[in-house]
Write an enzyme that holds these catalytic residues in place. Structure first.
Site, mmCIF file in Angstrom:
data_model
loop_
_atom_site.group_PDB
_atom_site.id
_atom_site.type_symbol
_atom_site.label_atom_id
_atom_site.label_comp_id
_atom_site.label_asym_id
_atom_site.label_seq_id
_atom_site.Cartn_x
_atom_site.Cartn_y
_atom_site.Cartn_z
ATOM 1 N N TYR A 39 0.704 -0.729 -0.088
ATOM 2 C CA TYR A 39 -0.049 0.160 -0.132
ATOM 3 C C TYR A 39 0.487 1.448 -0.143
ATOM 4 O O TYR A 39 1.788 1.393 -1.283
ATOM 5 C CB TYR A 39 -1.010 -0.186 1.448
ATOM 6 C CG TYR A 39 -1.604 0.865 1.028
ATOM 7 C CD1 TYR A 39 -3.004 0.640 0.038
ATOM 8 C CD2 TYR A 39 -2.990 1.842 1.994
ATOM 9 C CE1 TYR A 39 -4.116 1.736 -0.550
ATOM 10 C CE2 TYR A 39 -3.390 2.828 1.374
ATOM 11 C CZ TYR A 39 -4.229 2.738 0.789
ATOM 12 O OH TYR A 39 -5.500 3.791 0.276
ATOM 13 N N LYS A 94 -20.905 -19.609 -10.564
ATOM 14 C CA LYS A 94 -19.653 -19.047 -11.353
ATOM 15 C C LYS A 94 -18.502 -19.421 -11.259
ATOM 16 O O LYS A 94 -17.746 -19.712 -11.855
ATOM 17 C CB LYS A 94 -20.776 -18.290 -12.285
ATOM 18 C CG LYS A 94 -20.371 -18.783 -13.747
ATOM 19 C CD LYS A 94 -20.902 -19.915 -14.679
ATOM 20 C CE LYS A 94 -20.586 -19.729 -16.342
ATOM 21 N NZ LYS A 94 -21.250 -18.943 -17.063
ATOM 22 N N ALA A 198 -30.475 -18.643 -25.729
ATOM 23 C CA ALA A 198 -29.225 -19.930 -26.278
ATOM 24 C C ALA A 198 -29.863 -20.744 -27.263
ATOM 25 O O ALA A 198 -29.000 -21.048 -28.220
ATOM 26 C CB ALA A 198 -29.224 -21.723 -25.122
#
Length: 761
Positions: A39, A94, A198
């Site tokens: 940082y 996912k 689809a």
């Protein structure tokens, strides 16, 4: 298939830390210097570099391995419009699949916005964070507009997986199914039931592969989409047929070669399948209930080629076969888009992979041995480890060739090797072992030739060029096993030790053993009987120069194998024992652990031998040994029991090897923490060094330690046991060993045998 209950699913997602993904740091952070670099003030320097050269974000940040999975929750699975927050478990899932299959980091982002314009604006504003955007669970027709706009306004890959993932996998399956059926894509009549995102994307891709528009009939909930209908959006109009003789699925499917279902369950009847052309292809992809069940489809006619979206039936159309590897390839060349060339490359790579011999790991997962290209296997399984190398490389290459890559790849084999290492399929250590063994392949005897794992390992080692395998066993039985496992034994020597064709060989071996062990009571007759046992006969082959190395252990107990090795091969001069070592390849580094199998309660003299053998073995692997002799106490704090024996062994080793980095006795936490050790025991010979070799005070502690690490950390690669101290390259496995474990030990045995030859030359 295991039935998934509501209770089990809720428990899975809530147990322990809620959710399925987390963020982990990838740089050191334990010191003030680390934090100052991470940082302020250190972080300012990469910021300024990126300001000057924006593409340096790929160099200094995780952008190049970070994908956003973004949804507004309007078409979540089969649940419909349940809202952005309600879809979060799916987006996390996912992300999990991206990580485990592609090594890709994911932030799941749920946007509470149904307006396509505002949704796109939100995505465009956060896009600089990411190397790619995976759109998910957005309803049609909005999904078409959203994807097209983002592809135009963003310079990173954007893909709506609900459209293109299914399209890519089903297209690969269609190409192969047509090959099995003996048909050409330009000739077949295709019926598509469903006209959502689809279905539209699948049909577009089929056309790109050669299907003719005039041969395609698409249906939505109102029936056949034809040019007379006035209720069609722009996407459906592309596939409006001129046919007016068919309005229903029953009418449209007569004589069709291909049925693609992306609609709802149980709408395709057996009579409809019977009305299709010869060798019909049925892709019933409604999930979880397909348009027709697998059983009903096959019962209707035996020549049907069937796919579903379910994992419990053959030829599953599963998006996970595609999206992790498509994004992997795109990210690795810092692609600006996922274009049609990249999608087609993925299709062809997936289709080609199904025609290759199936890896053993796939057969094991599905508990089969006969996966070969044909009616029941024309799509790769999701667990196939080759998907990441073949599909990702094909996509990356297409990105480069089509001009959307910011960076290029020239060494494709090195790229594939890096991908295998990324997912832990292979490490730099195992690759080095295999590459070294391939330089000087040796003749290796595999004791348990009739064991499926041993036979598979022998064949794989031969195919990789690691060794020239010799299987012990009855030839008829081994050939039957090979036929059942679909293994090619061409070039693999088989020796039937019970009917050895070499006249007098058994008698010669028996005579040698009887003479060597005469003072232990062996007679020739007893030794001759022993030569009917695989370990006695196999080790004698090595001892007498008929082979160079020997692998055993899948059937035999260690105690028996150790006894035979001592009798037939013998321990190296200058040692009173031999030992084994396991190599632990961890994220922190490679560690050599001894003695894991041989010496139960070693005294100081045996511990000294183990330490010497460990030193030699680590040097054998081209490493400088830094050895910690372990115990439960530190440097003489306990003066009884094993600490005393360890202390004596350390003293002997330090006197004999004054320049060797070895010390102890010490507790394992001090051995592995250099800072702690140097602070507490600055006098140690290990000061300033990272320990890589651990010698335990007894077999129990060594064996339990490596197995504990293996159980707690599945990512820890373990190679072994590696034999140390026998006169010949005799190496052991155990009944838990996988095919890859045996292949790895074979590579070690080959190198061991070659090094011994060099010493004698």
């Amino acid at each position: 298939m295991v039935k998934i209950t509501k209770e089990a699913a809720l428990e899975y997602h809530s147990n322990g830390r809620p959710g399925k993904i987390e963020v982990k740091p990838t740089k050191p952070y334990s010191t003030q210097t680390d934090l100052s670099l991470a940082y302020s003030p250190g972080v300012a320097f990469p910021c300024l570099e990126i300001q000057a050269t924006p593409d340096d974000a790929y160099k200094y940040t995780d952008k190049g391995n970070l994908v956003a999975v973004i949804s507004n929750g309007t078409a979540v699975l089969g649940l419909g419009d349940i809202g952005a927050m309600s879809g979060k478990p799916v987006m996390e899932g996912k992300g999990l699949l991206f990580k485990i299959y592609g090594g890709i980091d994911v932030f799941d982002i749920e946007v509470a916005e149904k307006d396509p314009e505002k949704f796109c604006e939100a995505v465009e504003k956060i896009a600089p964070t990411f190397g790619g955007i995976n759109l998910e669970d957005i309803k049609a027709p909005e999904c078409f507009y959203i994807e097209e706009r983002l592809k135009k306004t963003l310079d990173i890959p954007v893909m709506h997986d609900d459209q293109h993932g299914t399209a890519i996998i089903s297209a690969a399956g269609l190409l192969n199914a047509l090959e099995v059926a003996g048909k050409k894509i330009e000739d077949v009549k295709i019926v598509v039931n469903g006209a959502g995102a689809a279905a539209i994307s699948c049909t577009k891709l089929y056309v790109a592969l050669g299907a003719r528009l005039e041969n395609i009939v698409m249906l939505d909930s109102h029936g056949v989409i034809n040019t007379e209908r006035k209720d069609l959006n722009e996407q459906k109009k592309q596939f409006a047929t001129h046919r007016t003789d068919a309005h229903t699925l029953e009418e449209a499917i007569k004589g069709a070669d291909v049925f693609l279902g992306l609609s709802k369950g149980n709408i395709l009847t057996q009579d409809m399948v019977r009305s299709m052309a010869k060798n019909p292809i049925v892709f019933a992809l409604a999930n979880p209930v397909p348009e027709i069940s697998y059983e009903d489809a096959l019962a209707s006619r035996p020549d049907v080629l069937m796919s579903t979206g379910r994992s419990d039936y053959p030829n599953q159309i599963n998006n996970v076969i595609g999206f992790p590897y498509i994004f992997r390839g795109a990210l690795d060349v810092h692609a600006k888009a996922i274009n049609e060339a990249m999608k087609l490359a993925a299709v062809k790579a997936i289709a080609e992979l199904a025609k290759q011999p199936v890896p053993d790991v796939v057969n094991e997962v599905y508990r089969v041995t006969d996966l070969t290209f044909g009616p029941k296997y024309f799509i790769p399984k999701p667990v196939d480890p080759r998907l990441i190398t073949e599909v990702s490389a094909a996509v990356a290459k297409a990105a480069i060739e089509s001009g959307v890559a910011r960076t290029t790849i020239t060494d494709w084999e090195a790229y594939k090797q890096n991908l295998r290492q990324l997912l832990g399929q292979e490490t730099a250590l195992t690759r080095k072992l295999h590459d070294t063994a391939r330089l000087h392949p040796q003749r290796v005897v595999f004791a348990e030739g009739g064991h499926a794992t041993m036979m598979k390992a022998a064949v794989q080692a031969k195919q990789e060029g690691i060794c020239e395998p010799i299987l012990l066993g009855n030839p008829d039985r081994l050939n039957r096993l090979a036929a059942r496992l679909k293994l090619d034994l061409t070039g693999v020597e088989i020796i039937d030790m019970r009917a050895d064709q070499e006249q007098g060989r058994r008698a010669t071996f028996a005579k040698q053993l009887a003479e060597r062990r005469a003072r232990q009571g062996y007679t020739f007759e007893e030794a001759y009987d022993k030569m009917y046992e695989r370990n006695y006969f196999g080790m004698s082959l090595v001892e007498n120069g008929y082979a160079d190395a020997f692998i055993t252990g899948l059937y035999t107990k260690y105690s028996n194998t150790i006894k035979v090795a001592k009798e037939v091969i013998g321990i190296k001069d200058g040692y009173n024992t031999f030992a084994t070592m396991h190599i632990l390849n961890t994220k922190k580094g490679v560690y050599y652990v001894a003695d894991t199998l041989i010496n139960r309660h070693p005294d100081a003299e045996v511990l000294t031998d183990i330490a010497k053998l460990s030193k030699q073995t680590v040097e054998f692997f081209n490493e400088e040994p830094v050895i910690a002799m372990l115990s439960y106490s530190n440097f003489g704090s306990d003066e009884v029991g094993s600490p005393t024996r360890v202390h004596q062994a350390v003293k002997q080793m330090q006197n004999e090897f004054p320049n060797l980095a070895i010390d102890g006795e010490m507790q394992v936490n001090f051995a592995l923490d250099k800072t702690l050790r140097d602070d507490k025991f600055p006098f140690s010979r290990l000061k300033g060094k990272e320990v890589n070799t651990l010698v335990f005070p007894n077999m129990s502690s060594a064996n339990c330690s490596y197995k504990l690490l293996q159980a707690l950390n599945p990512d820890c690669e373990i190679i072994g046991p590696i034999q140390m101290g026998l006169n010949r390259a005799i190496h052991f496995t155990d009944f838990e060993s996988s095919v890859q474990d045996v292949v790895n030990i074979t590579a070690v045995a080959v190198i061991d045998a070659y090094v011994e030859k060099l010493k004698k030359a």
